[in-house]
Scaffold this motif. Structure first.
Motif, short mmCIF file in Angstrom:
data_model
loop_
_atom_site.label_atom_id
_atom_site.label_comp_id
_atom_site.label_asym_id
_atom_site.label_seq_id
_atom_site.Cartn_x
_atom_site.Cartn_y
_atom_site.Cartn_z
N ALA A 1 0.15 87.58 -23.06
CA ALA A 1 -1.17 87.21 -22.85
C ALA A 1 -1.91 88.42 -23.46
N GLU A 2 -1.58 89.58 -23.06
CA GLU A 2 -2.38 90.74 -23.31
C GLU A 2 -2.38 91.05 -24.86
N LEU A 3 -1.12 90.84 -25.58
CA LEU A 3 -1.14 91.01 -26.77
C LEU A 3 -1.83 89.80 -27.64
N GLN A 4 -2.11 88.68 -27.07
CA GLN A 4 -2.85 87.55 -27.70
C GLN A 4 -4.44 88.00 -27.88
N GLY A 5 -4.53 88.48 -26.57
CA GLY A 5 -6.15 88.93 -26.46
C GLY A 5 -6.40 90.16 -27.32
N ASP A 6 -5.58 90.83 -27.58
CA ASP A 6 -5.76 92.11 -28.40
C ASP A 6 -5.81 91.82 -29.92
N HIS A 7 -5.15 90.75 -30.34
CA HIS A 7 -5.06 90.34 -31.54
C HIS A 7 -5.36 88.91 -31.86
N PRO A 8 -6.55 88.50 -31.62
CA PRO A 8 -7.14 87.00 -31.56
C PRO A 8 -7.07 86.40 -33.16
N ILE A 9 -7.08 87.00 -33.82
CA ILE A 9 -6.65 86.47 -35.21
C ILE A 9 -5.24 85.92 -35.59
N LEU A 10 -4.34 86.42 -34.68
CA LEU A 10 -3.01 86.03 -34.97
C LEU A 10 -2.78 84.93 -33.97
N THR A 11 -1.80 84.10 -34.09
CA THR A 11 -1.03 83.06 -33.24
C THR A 11 0.26 83.31 -32.94
N LEU A 12 0.32 83.81 -31.58
CA LEU A 12 1.72 84.24 -31.16
C LEU A 12 2.47 82.94 -30.59
N THR A 13 3.70 83.00 -30.91
CA THR A 13 4.73 82.09 -30.28
C THR A 13 5.99 82.83 -29.49
N LEU A 14 6.30 82.38 -28.60
CA LEU A 14 7.48 82.98 -27.88
C LEU A 14 8.53 82.11 -27.51
N GLU A 15 9.85 82.26 -28.07
CA GLU A 15 11.02 81.57 -28.04
C GLU A 15 12.10 82.39 -27.51
N GLY A 16 13.24 81.71 -27.23
CA GLY A 16 14.39 82.23 -26.69
C GLY A 16 14.49 82.21 -25.19
N VAL A 17 15.46 82.84 -24.95
CA VAL A 17 15.82 82.95 -23.26
C VAL A 17 14.83 84.13 -22.56
N ALA A 18 14.74 83.85 -21.11
CA ALA A 18 13.87 84.88 -20.56
C ALA A 18 15.11 86.05 -20.36
N THR A 19 14.76 87.17 -20.79
CA THR A 19 15.45 88.41 -20.76
C THR A 19 14.81 89.42 -20.55
N ARG A 20 15.07 90.22 -19.66
CA ARG A 20 14.31 91.78 -19.32
C ARG A 20 14.87 92.92 -20.31
N PHE A 21 13.97 93.62 -21.07
CA PHE A 21 14.34 94.62 -21.63
C PHE A 21 14.33 95.84 -21.11
N PRO A 22 15.08 96.95 -21.35
CA PRO A 22 14.83 98.22 -20.47
C PRO A 22 13.75 99.27 -21.09
N ILE A 23 12.34 98.69 -20.67
CA ILE A 23 11.36 99.37 -20.97
C ILE A 23 10.22 98.69 -20.21
N SER A 24 9.09 99.39 -19.59
CA SER A 24 8.10 98.88 -19.04
C SER A 24 7.25 97.96 -19.95
N GLY A 25 6.29 97.29 -19.27
CA GLY A 25 5.54 96.31 -20.05
C GLY A 25 4.33 97.00 -20.93
N LYS A 26 4.04 98.30 -20.32
CA LYS A 26 3.07 99.16 -21.06
C LYS A 26 3.72 99.59 -22.24
N GLY A 27 4.93 100.23 -22.24
CA GLY A 27 5.69 100.58 -23.52
C GLY A 27 5.79 99.37 -24.37
N MET A 28 6.36 98.45 -24.01
CA MET A 28 6.78 96.99 -24.88
C MET A 28 5.18 96.64 -25.62
N ALA A 29 4.21 96.80 -24.97
CA ALA A 29 2.68 96.49 -25.43
C ALA A 29 2.56 97.24 -26.55
N ILE A 30 2.76 98.50 -26.31
CA ILE A 30 2.64 99.50 -27.34
C ILE A 30 3.33 99.23 -28.57
#
Length: 318
Positions: A196-225
């Protein structure tokens, strides 16, 4: 200083096994002669207590020489991974553990010193260049106010100012790259937490998310960067939609932009490589992304795609 003698791992394990075998053999002999005197049941109980007490000695040695040094080294390694300034263990058990532990500690110290050297050099370079760049900016501003400046000289002045802006951008990118080698965004996250944060920062892009719910070994702030840089690149290449597919330990980004040419594909992760130098590009965005991922045991690769650009991010499985 003379290093303390330490037994070998083979001696410790072999001695413990041999001692246990000998103790069991002696217990059978004692039971044979002691049983008829005091009764086999009572003799077995007495010998059991004695054998348990004696067996506790090699058990204590195994804990002291094997388990405790390994646990201390594991604690030290975990502290280093978390970026904490933990003291190195001083006591090790066997000769093999001592050699391995000292190698791990030396490697950790060398890596820490290397990162400190890179950061110090980067700070020194950017600091020393700040003064002449500021002088160029002041000179450009002063000359721009001259009403008698010819048109040709104004063109030259604009070129000088453009070069100055490029130098400032490169210095800032250099600082960000050095910081990315050290900073770790500890924690875990799911892509759904940041999309949701990424979509707000990049409004000209349409983002879609697919796949399984999986946690990645990095915080949300790092992943957002990381994802913000990739989405910015996608928008600059004319993309309108970006598909994110999450699987266990892997994240794929596919856009519908113009893609990356074969000639540039092999160099996109090189620091300072850019095809948009004239528009202010520094060529450090993907280099910073790769450095951040490396700090979290992750890798990023450009994967051939029939349309647009496709990146795959892989994290090492714990």
């Amino acid at each position: 200083m003379t290093r303390k003698w330490r037994p070998s791992l083979g001696l410790v394990i072999g001695g413990a096994l041999a001692g246990t075998l000998v103790l069991s053999f002696l217990g059978l002999i004692a039971l044979r002669y002691l049983g008829p005197e005091i009764g086999f049941r009572q003799a077995a109980m007495v010998l059991g207590v004695i054998i348990a007490a004696i067996t506790a000695v090699p058990g204590w040695l195994l804990v002291r020489l094997l388990l405790r040094p390994i646990h201390d080294l594991e604690t030290y390694a975990a502290a280093q991974e978390q970026g904490q300034d933990a003291p190195a263990p001083r006591h090790f058990g066997t000769k093999e553990i001592d050699t391995t532990a000292r190698g791990v500690i030396s490697m950790a110290e060398a890596l820490r010193d290397r990162e400190a050297t890179i950061r110090s050099y980067t700070d020194h370079v950017t600091h020393e260049l700040k003064t002449p760049v500021s002088a160029i900016r002041a000179a450009v501003e002063l000359l721009s106010d001259d009403p008698e400046l010819s048109a040709d000289n104004r063109v030259l002045l604009e070129q000088i100012n453009g070069a100055r802006l490029q130098m400032e951008a490169q210095l800032e990118a250099l600082r960000e790259a050095a910081q990315a080698r050290e900073v770790r965004y500890l924690g875990t996250c799911e892509i759904s937490e940041v999309i949701a944060e990424l979509q707000g920062d990049h409004p000209i892009l349409t983002l879609t998310l697919e796949g399984v719910a999986t946690r990645f070994p990095i915080s949300g702030k790092g992943m957002a960067i990381i994802l913000s840089q990739l989405l910015r690149n996608a928008a600059e290449h004319g993309a309108q939609t970006v598909q994110l597919v999450a699987t266990a330990g892997q994240l794929t980004l596919q856009d519908d932009g113009s893609g990356i040419s074969d000639g540039n594909a092999a160099r996109i992760f090189e620091p300072f490589f850019t095809t948009k130098r004239e528009s202010g590009g520094t060529g450090m965005g993907l280099a910073v992304v790769r450095n951040i991922l490396h700090a979290h045991r992750g890798e990023i690769a450009l994967v051939p795609s029939q349309t647009g650009t496709r990146f795959e991010i892989d994290f090492a499985q714990p």
